[in-house]
Design a protein around this motif. Structure first.
Motif, PDB file in Angstrom:
ATOM      1  N   ALA A  40       0.858  -1.196   0.000  1.00 23.15           N
ATOM      2  CA  ALA A  40       0.000   0.000   0.000  1.00 23.15           C
ATOM      3  C   ALA A  40       0.887   1.236   0.000  1.00 23.15           C
ATOM      4  N   LYS A  42       0.121   4.228   0.458  1.00 23.21           N
ATOM      5  CA  LYS A  42      -0.192   5.317   1.396  1.00 23.21           C
ATOM      6  C   LYS A  42       0.814   5.359   2.534  1.00 23.21           C
ATOM      7  N   ALA A  43       1.462   4.224   2.828  1.00 22.71           N
ATOM      8  CA  ALA A  43       2.419   4.219   3.931  1.00 22.71           C
ATOM      9  C   ALA A  43       3.845   4.540   3.476  1.00 22.71           C
ATOM     10  N   TYR A  82      -8.202   1.391  -4.895  1.00 25.97           N
ATOM     11  CA  TYR A  82      -9.384   1.594  -4.049  1.00 25.97           C
ATOM     12  C   TYR A  82      -9.387   3.045  -3.625  1.00 25.97           C
ATOM     13  N   ARG A 126     -16.012  -3.116  -1.604  1.00 27.42           N
ATOM     14  CA  ARG A 126     -15.533  -3.073  -0.221  1.00 27.42           C
ATOM     15  C   ARG A 126     -16.721  -3.291   0.703  1.00 27.42           C
ATOM     16  N   HIS A 167     -13.613  -6.951  -0.689  1.00 25.49           N
ATOM     17  CA  HIS A 167     -12.490  -6.309  -0.017  1.00 25.49           C
ATOM     18  C   HIS A 167     -12.970  -5.871   1.364  1.00 25.49           C
ATOM     19  N   HIS A 169     -11.246  -3.932   4.999  1.00 22.31           N
ATOM     20  CA  HIS A 169     -10.054  -3.379   5.669  1.00 22.31           C
ATOM     21  C   HIS A 169     -10.518  -2.887   7.030  1.00 22.31           C
ATOM     22  N   GLY A 204      -5.287  -3.862   4.731  1.00 21.08           N
ATOM     23  CA  GLY A 204      -3.985  -3.665   5.362  1.00 21.08           C
ATOM     24  C   GLY A 204      -4.082  -3.809   6.866  1.00 21.08           C
ATOM     25  N   GLY A 205      -3.047  -3.296   7.540  1.00 23.82           N
ATOM     26  CA  GLY A 205      -3.036  -3.338   9.005  1.00 23.82           C
ATOM     27  C   GLY A 205      -2.428  -4.596   9.584  1.00 23.82           C
ATOM     28  N   HIS A 206      -1.929  -5.496   8.714  1.00 25.32           N
ATOM     29  CA  HIS A 206      -1.315  -6.751   9.193  1.00 25.32           C
ATOM     30  C   HIS A 206       0.152  -6.426   9.493  1.00 25.32           C
ATOM     31  N   GLU A 237      -3.009  -6.290   1.680  1.00 32.85           N
ATOM     32  CA  GLU A 237      -2.369  -5.066   1.175  1.00 32.85           C
ATOM     33  C   GLU A 237      -1.835  -4.200   2.320  1.00 32.85           C
ATOM     34  N   PRO A 238      -0.882  -4.725   3.072  1.00 38.07           N
ATOM     35  CA  PRO A 238      -0.328  -3.914   4.158  1.00 38.07           C
ATOM     36  C   PRO A 238       0.516  -2.765   3.627  1.00 38.07           C
ATOM     37  N   GLY A 239       0.627  -1.720   4.423  1.00 34.83           N
ATOM     38  CA  GLY A 239       1.531  -0.612   4.111  1.00 34.83           C
ATOM     39  C   GLY A 239       2.641  -0.585   5.151  1.00 34.83           C
ATOM     40  N   SER A 240       2.262  -0.291   6.397  1.00 31.61           N
ATOM     41  CA  SER A 240       3.248  -0.165   7.482  1.00 31.61           C
ATOM     42  C   SER A 240       4.214  -1.341   7.558  1.00 31.61           C
ATOM     43  N   TYR A 336       4.394   5.955   6.805  1.00 29.20           N
ATOM     44  CA  TYR A 336       3.427   7.048   6.929  1.00 29.20           C
ATOM     45  C   TYR A 336       4.088   8.406   7.170  1.00 29.20           C
TER      46      TYR A 336
HETATM   47  C1  LIG Z   1      -7.899   0.336   2.234  1.00 26.58           C
HETATM   48  C2  LIG Z   1      -6.575   0.284   2.897  1.00 26.58           C
HETATM   49  N1  LIG Z   1      -5.709  -0.693   2.545  1.00 26.58           N
HETATM   50  C3  LIG Z   1      -4.478  -0.785   3.107  1.00 26.58           C
HETATM   51  C4  LIG Z   1      -4.061   0.114   4.070  1.00 26.58           C
HETATM   52  C5  LIG Z   1      -2.694  -0.021   4.650  1.00 26.58           C
HETATM   53  O1  LIG Z   1      -2.771  -0.234   6.017  1.00 26.58           O
HETATM   54  P1  LIG Z   1      -1.450  -0.418   6.916  1.00 26.58           P
HETATM   55  O2  LIG Z   1      -0.459   0.588   6.482  1.00 26.58           O
HETATM   56  O3  LIG Z   1      -1.954  -0.181   8.296  1.00 26.58           O
HETATM   57  O4  LIG Z   1      -0.974  -1.813   6.707  1.00 26.58           O
HETATM   58  C6  LIG Z   1      -4.937   1.132   4.475  1.00 26.58           C
HETATM   59  C7  LIG Z   1      -4.549   2.108   5.500  1.00 26.58           C
HETATM   60  O5  LIG Z   1      -5.216   3.037   5.837  1.00 26.58           O
HETATM   61  C8  LIG Z   1      -6.221   1.234   3.864  1.00 26.58           C
HETATM   62  O6  LIG Z   1      -7.069   2.213   4.195  1.00 26.58           O
END
Ligand SMILES: Cc1ncc(COP(=O)(O)O)c(C=O)c1O
Length: 377
Positions: A40, A42-43, A82, A126, A167, A169, A204-206, A237-240, A336
């Motif tokens: 992901a 975003k992170a 997404y 979703r 999906h 999350h 995500g969040g794993h 789809e983890p980011g962190s 992040y």
């Molecule tokens: C839809 C979605 N997918 C993946 C992630 C990535 O989450 P993380 O960075 O906590 O693994 C987020 C984080 O906000 C999200 O909103």
């Protein structure tokens, strides 16, 4: 030669070896569980590190057109998009650049999914399993009244035929045991829809790269889920997890002030501009040079070099009194943080540097007045 000890501050220093260690762990979980694990953006959008990341993972998830373009022009793998709401203006570009698009509402899916499918893009919906495992409200996608995902009561017995995947999350810096709870809620509420779809994206969040995360349990959960639904492709789809503990923010003390007995060390960086999650979450970051508080040790608030009154955090103790020129290492400031920085007050933006596995440190980017000016008009 630049070293972590001598590189001018403020600077985000990313460590190649720490990144590779996370990437190896994620690849291993993917291989053993059979789940596809995508990154992901975003992170983490420090694209000059993507040569390293691309050796392990090229598939990604984008939450905006900018992230989508970045992914397609750098990593180049499967592109899962997404975004909470597509518009008539943006959907064409999403369709042209994505392999998968997930819609946040039934109305969005009705408007855009048939077009996406016709263009060869796999479409998802979703859903919201309404299972809250996150304590911090602003990071909880399953908060009652959340705008994310369709609840089971709105779907009924079957999905529209233009939906190919589901999906969800609902996690943030979570354990596999939290996933187990959410997965149960998901199957209880949406299990009857699974025969109609080809894939399930578990969001995500794993935080599988955090020390103490039970990766064996995660692999077991995913393997058992795949056994129950052998036709499904499972995606995470983890980011962190990709950039967890891979970089620090190096800063220096520029002054020490005292007011009513409270000492504040002002640094050449800012919580508000360069460590925003500390104030937003909020959380107190670890400073490598600090020590556990003990009677008699000098203690300080650390203050940012901006004019926001709340741009400080406290308190940390140090073995010696802080003075101008002391370097401080704020740990775990890559995921992040590097994507969320801002130039409030026109405050100098930290450079970004990479410490290579062989110990060499190189600048990835240095910022100057032109970066500040070009954001504005
Ligand atoms: C839809 C979605 N997918 C993946 C992630 C990535 O989450 P993380 O960075 O906590 O693994 C987020 C984080 O906000 C999200 O909103």
């Amino acid at each position: 030669m630049l070293t972590p000890q001598t590189i001018p501050t403020p600077c985000y220093l990313i460590y190649e070896e720490r990144l590779r260690s996370n990437l190896r762990l994620i690849s291993d979980v993917s291989r053993r569980s059979g789940a596809k694990i995508i990154m992901a953006f975003k992170a983490n959008a420090v694209w000059r590190t993507f040569d390293i990341i691309g050796e392990y993972c090229r598939d990604f998830t984008a939450s905006s057109l900018n992230e989508l373009e970045l992914g397609n022009t750098t990593l180049g793998g499967d592109a899962h998009s997404y975004c909470p709401a597509y518009t008539d203006d943006t959907i064409e570009k999403y369709i042209a650049g994505s392999t998968h698009i997930t819609f946040n509402s039934l109305d969005q899916a009705r408007r855009f999914a048939p077009k996406a499918l016709a263009a060869g893009v796999s479409t998802g919906l979703r859903v919201n399993p309404q299972c809250s495992v996150i304590e911090t409200d602003i990071y909880n996608p399953a908060l009652p009244g959340s705008r994310f995902g369709v609840t089971a009561d709105c779907i009924g017995a079957c999905l529209p035929d233009y939906i190919e995947g589901l999906h969800f999350h609902a996690l943030c810096e979570s354990s596999s045991h939290d996933l187990e709870k959410v997965l149960k809620a998901f199957e209880d509420q949406f299990g009857h829809l699974l025969p109609q779809v080809k894939w399930v994206n578990m969001g995500g969040g794993h935080l599988m790269t955090r020390a103490g995360y039970d990766t064996e349990h995660l692999v077991k959960l995913l393997t058992e889920f795949r056994k129950r639904y052998p036709w499904l492709e499972v995606i995470l789809e983890p980011g962190s997890a990709f950039t967890w503990r891979t970089g620090d923010l190096l800063a220096s003390v520029v002054d020490v002030v005292e007011n009513q007995g409270i000492k504040t060390a002002i640094i050449d960086a800012s919580f508000a501009c360069h460590m925003p999650d500390c104030l937003e979450m909020p959380y107190k970051p670890a400073i490598t040079e600090s020590v556990d508080a003990a009677e008699g040790l000098p203690s300080y608030r650390i203050g940012g070099n901006s004019c926001l009154s709340g741009d400080f955090m406290g308190d940390w103790s140090f073995p010696q009194a802080l003075k101008q020129g002391n370097r401080l290492t704020f740990e775990d400031m890559n995921h992040y943080t590097t994507v969320k920085t801002n130039m409030f007050n026109g405050i100098a933006h930290p450079s970004i540097a990479l410490a290579r596995s062989d110990g060499k440190v190189e600048y990835l980017r240095q910022y100057d007045f032109s970066d500040y000016k070009s954001r504005m008009c």
